[in-house]
Write a protein that holds these residues in place. Sequence first.
Motif, PDB file in Angstrom:
ATOM      1  N   SER A 117       0.832  -1.208   0.000  1.00  0.00           N
ATOM      2  CA  SER A 117       0.000   0.000   0.000  1.00  0.00           C
ATOM      3  C   SER A 117       0.866   1.258   0.000  1.00  0.00           C
ATOM      4  O   SER A 117       0.639   2.181  -0.802  1.00  0.00           O
ATOM      5  CB  SER A 117      -0.925   0.001   1.222  1.00  0.00           C
ATOM      6  N   LEU A 118       1.852   1.301   0.884  1.00  0.00           N
ATOM      7  CA  LEU A 118       2.725   2.470   0.973  1.00  0.00           C
ATOM      8  C   LEU A 118       3.573   2.626  -0.287  1.00  0.00           C
ATOM      9  O   LEU A 118       3.717   3.734  -0.818  1.00  0.00           O
ATOM     10  CB  LEU A 118       3.621   2.366   2.206  1.00  0.00           C
ATOM     11  N   ASN A 119       4.133   1.528  -0.770  1.00  0.00           N
ATOM     12  CA  ASN A 119       4.964   1.610  -1.965  1.00  0.00           C
ATOM     13  C   ASN A 119       4.130   1.929  -3.202  1.00  0.00           C
ATOM     14  O   ASN A 119       4.583   2.666  -4.083  1.00  0.00           O
ATOM     15  CB  ASN A 119       5.729   0.301  -2.175  1.00  0.00           C
ATOM     16  N   GLY A 120       2.906   1.380  -3.267  1.00  0.00           N
ATOM     17  CA  GLY A 120       2.022   1.720  -4.377  1.00  0.00           C
ATOM     18  C   GLY A 120       1.710   3.205  -4.404  1.00  0.00           C
ATOM     19  O   GLY A 120       1.699   3.837  -5.462  1.00  0.00           O
ATOM     20  N   PHE A 121       1.464   3.780  -3.216  1.00  0.00           N
ATOM     21  CA  PHE A 121       1.228   5.220  -3.139  1.00  0.00           C
ATOM     22  C   PHE A 121       2.482   6.000  -3.522  1.00  0.00           C
ATOM     23  O   PHE A 121       2.413   6.978  -4.278  1.00  0.00           O
ATOM     24  CB  PHE A 121       0.789   5.621  -1.731  1.00  0.00           C
ATOM     25  N   LEU A 122       3.627   5.578  -2.999  1.00  0.00           N
ATOM     26  CA  LEU A 122       4.884   6.285  -3.262  1.00  0.00           C
ATOM     27  C   LEU A 122       5.190   6.333  -4.753  1.00  0.00           C
ATOM     28  O   LEU A 122       5.442   7.411  -5.310  1.00  0.00           O
ATOM     29  CB  LEU A 122       6.031   5.609  -2.513  1.00  0.00           C
ATOM     30  N   GLN A 123       5.163   5.171  -5.405  1.00  0.00           N
ATOM     31  CA  GLN A 123       5.501   5.127  -6.829  1.00  0.00           C
ATOM     32  C   GLN A 123       4.449   5.852  -7.665  1.00  0.00           C
ATOM     33  O   GLN A 123       4.781   6.610  -8.582  1.00  0.00           O
ATOM     34  CB  GLN A 123       5.637   3.675  -7.302  1.00  0.00           C
ATOM     35  N   GLY A 124       3.168   5.622  -7.334  1.00  0.00           N
ATOM     36  CA  GLY A 124       2.098   6.256  -8.100  1.00  0.00           C
ATOM     37  C   GLY A 124       2.074   7.768  -7.945  1.00  0.00           C
ATOM     38  O   GLY A 124       1.969   8.507  -8.927  1.00  0.00           O
ATOM     39  N   HIS A 125       2.173   8.245  -6.708  1.00  0.00           N
ATOM     40  CA  HIS A 125       2.142   9.691  -6.469  1.00  0.00           C
ATOM     41  C   HIS A 125       3.342  10.370  -7.122  1.00  0.00           C
ATOM     42  O   HIS A 125       3.191  11.428  -7.747  1.00  0.00           O
ATOM     43  CB  HIS A 125       2.137   9.979  -4.962  1.00  0.00           C
ATOM     44  N   TYR A 126       4.523   9.765  -6.984  1.00  0.00           N
ATOM     45  CA  TYR A 126       5.701  10.384  -7.586  1.00  0.00           C
ATOM     46  C   TYR A 126       5.551  10.492  -9.107  1.00  0.00           C
ATOM     47  O   TYR A 126       5.791  11.558  -9.693  1.00  0.00           O
ATOM     48  CB  TYR A 126       6.971   9.607  -7.252  1.00  0.00           C
ATOM     49  N   LEU A 127       5.159   9.396  -9.748  1.00  0.00           N
ATOM     50  CA  LEU A 127       5.075   9.404 -11.214  1.00  0.00           C
ATOM     51  C   LEU A 127       3.994  10.353 -11.719  1.00  0.00           C
ATOM     52  O   LEU A 127       4.181  11.028 -12.740  1.00  0.00           O
ATOM     53  CB  LEU A 127       4.814   7.989 -11.729  1.00  0.00           C
ATOM     54  N   LEU A 128       2.872  10.424 -11.013  1.00  0.00           N
ATOM     55  CA  LEU A 128       1.753  11.233 -11.495  1.00  0.00           C
ATOM     56  C   LEU A 128       1.860  12.701 -11.123  1.00  0.00           C
ATOM     57  O   LEU A 128       1.340  13.558 -11.839  1.00  0.00           O
ATOM     58  CB  LEU A 128       0.438  10.668 -10.958  1.00  0.00           C
TER      59      LEU A 128
END
Length: 232
Positions: A117-128
């Motif tokens: 959950s945390l890594n999904g948010f981290l990667q998604g938020h950074y890229l978007l």
Amino acid sequence: MECRHAAVSSLSWVLVVGAAAYLLRQTRSCGEYGRYTKADSRCWPATLGWFLQEVPAFLVPLLLLLSTEEPEAGTGRRVLIWTFMLHYFYRSFVYSLLTRGRPVPLKIIFSSIVFCSLNGFLQGHYLLHCAQFQHTWLRNTRLFAGVLVFSIGLTINIHSDHVLRNLRKPGEYVYKIPRGGMFEFVSGANFFGEITEWCGYALAAWSLPAFAFAFFTICSIGPRAYYHHRYV
């Protein structure tokens, strides 16, 4: 949504420090799942366990993607976020349904849910919301090379899972030495494939969050590959 620089930096360094700590822990004992599960562990069936622990890393970036308006030079960002999500789509909706592995300990499931959950948010938020891509991103050699390396790693990972799955019949947990594919070169071909995936992703994204995740992958499943090699 604006880029949360402090959150991105903090979560990235948490990954790095957590990876180093987990690597140190695995010098004493391997992660307690699969063949290393303790006899007294409370477990859930492998299909349910793998699905629950992996799917947040697919759903969280998907929700971020669906709630984000198309930014300038947004296609490059979406290429990378779909690259990230592709792995977790496979893990959640394909691998989990086909696996013949042992039941998964509850503590592994819950800790993996938190991590994904945390890594999904981290990667998604950074890229978007944080990543910057030029309009010439299609001619970016590093991005192209990274996606290519990721694709090679994903192919190795999927094929290696297929080889491992067909070593035993449903309900059979006896361990056998795998043959074929990358197993002719490394004893942990599935781990090698996944490490290759995330190193390729880090090369393509060229960001602290991506490198932190690749480092975490190396520190978490790299020692597991060593234990598997010593086991056989």
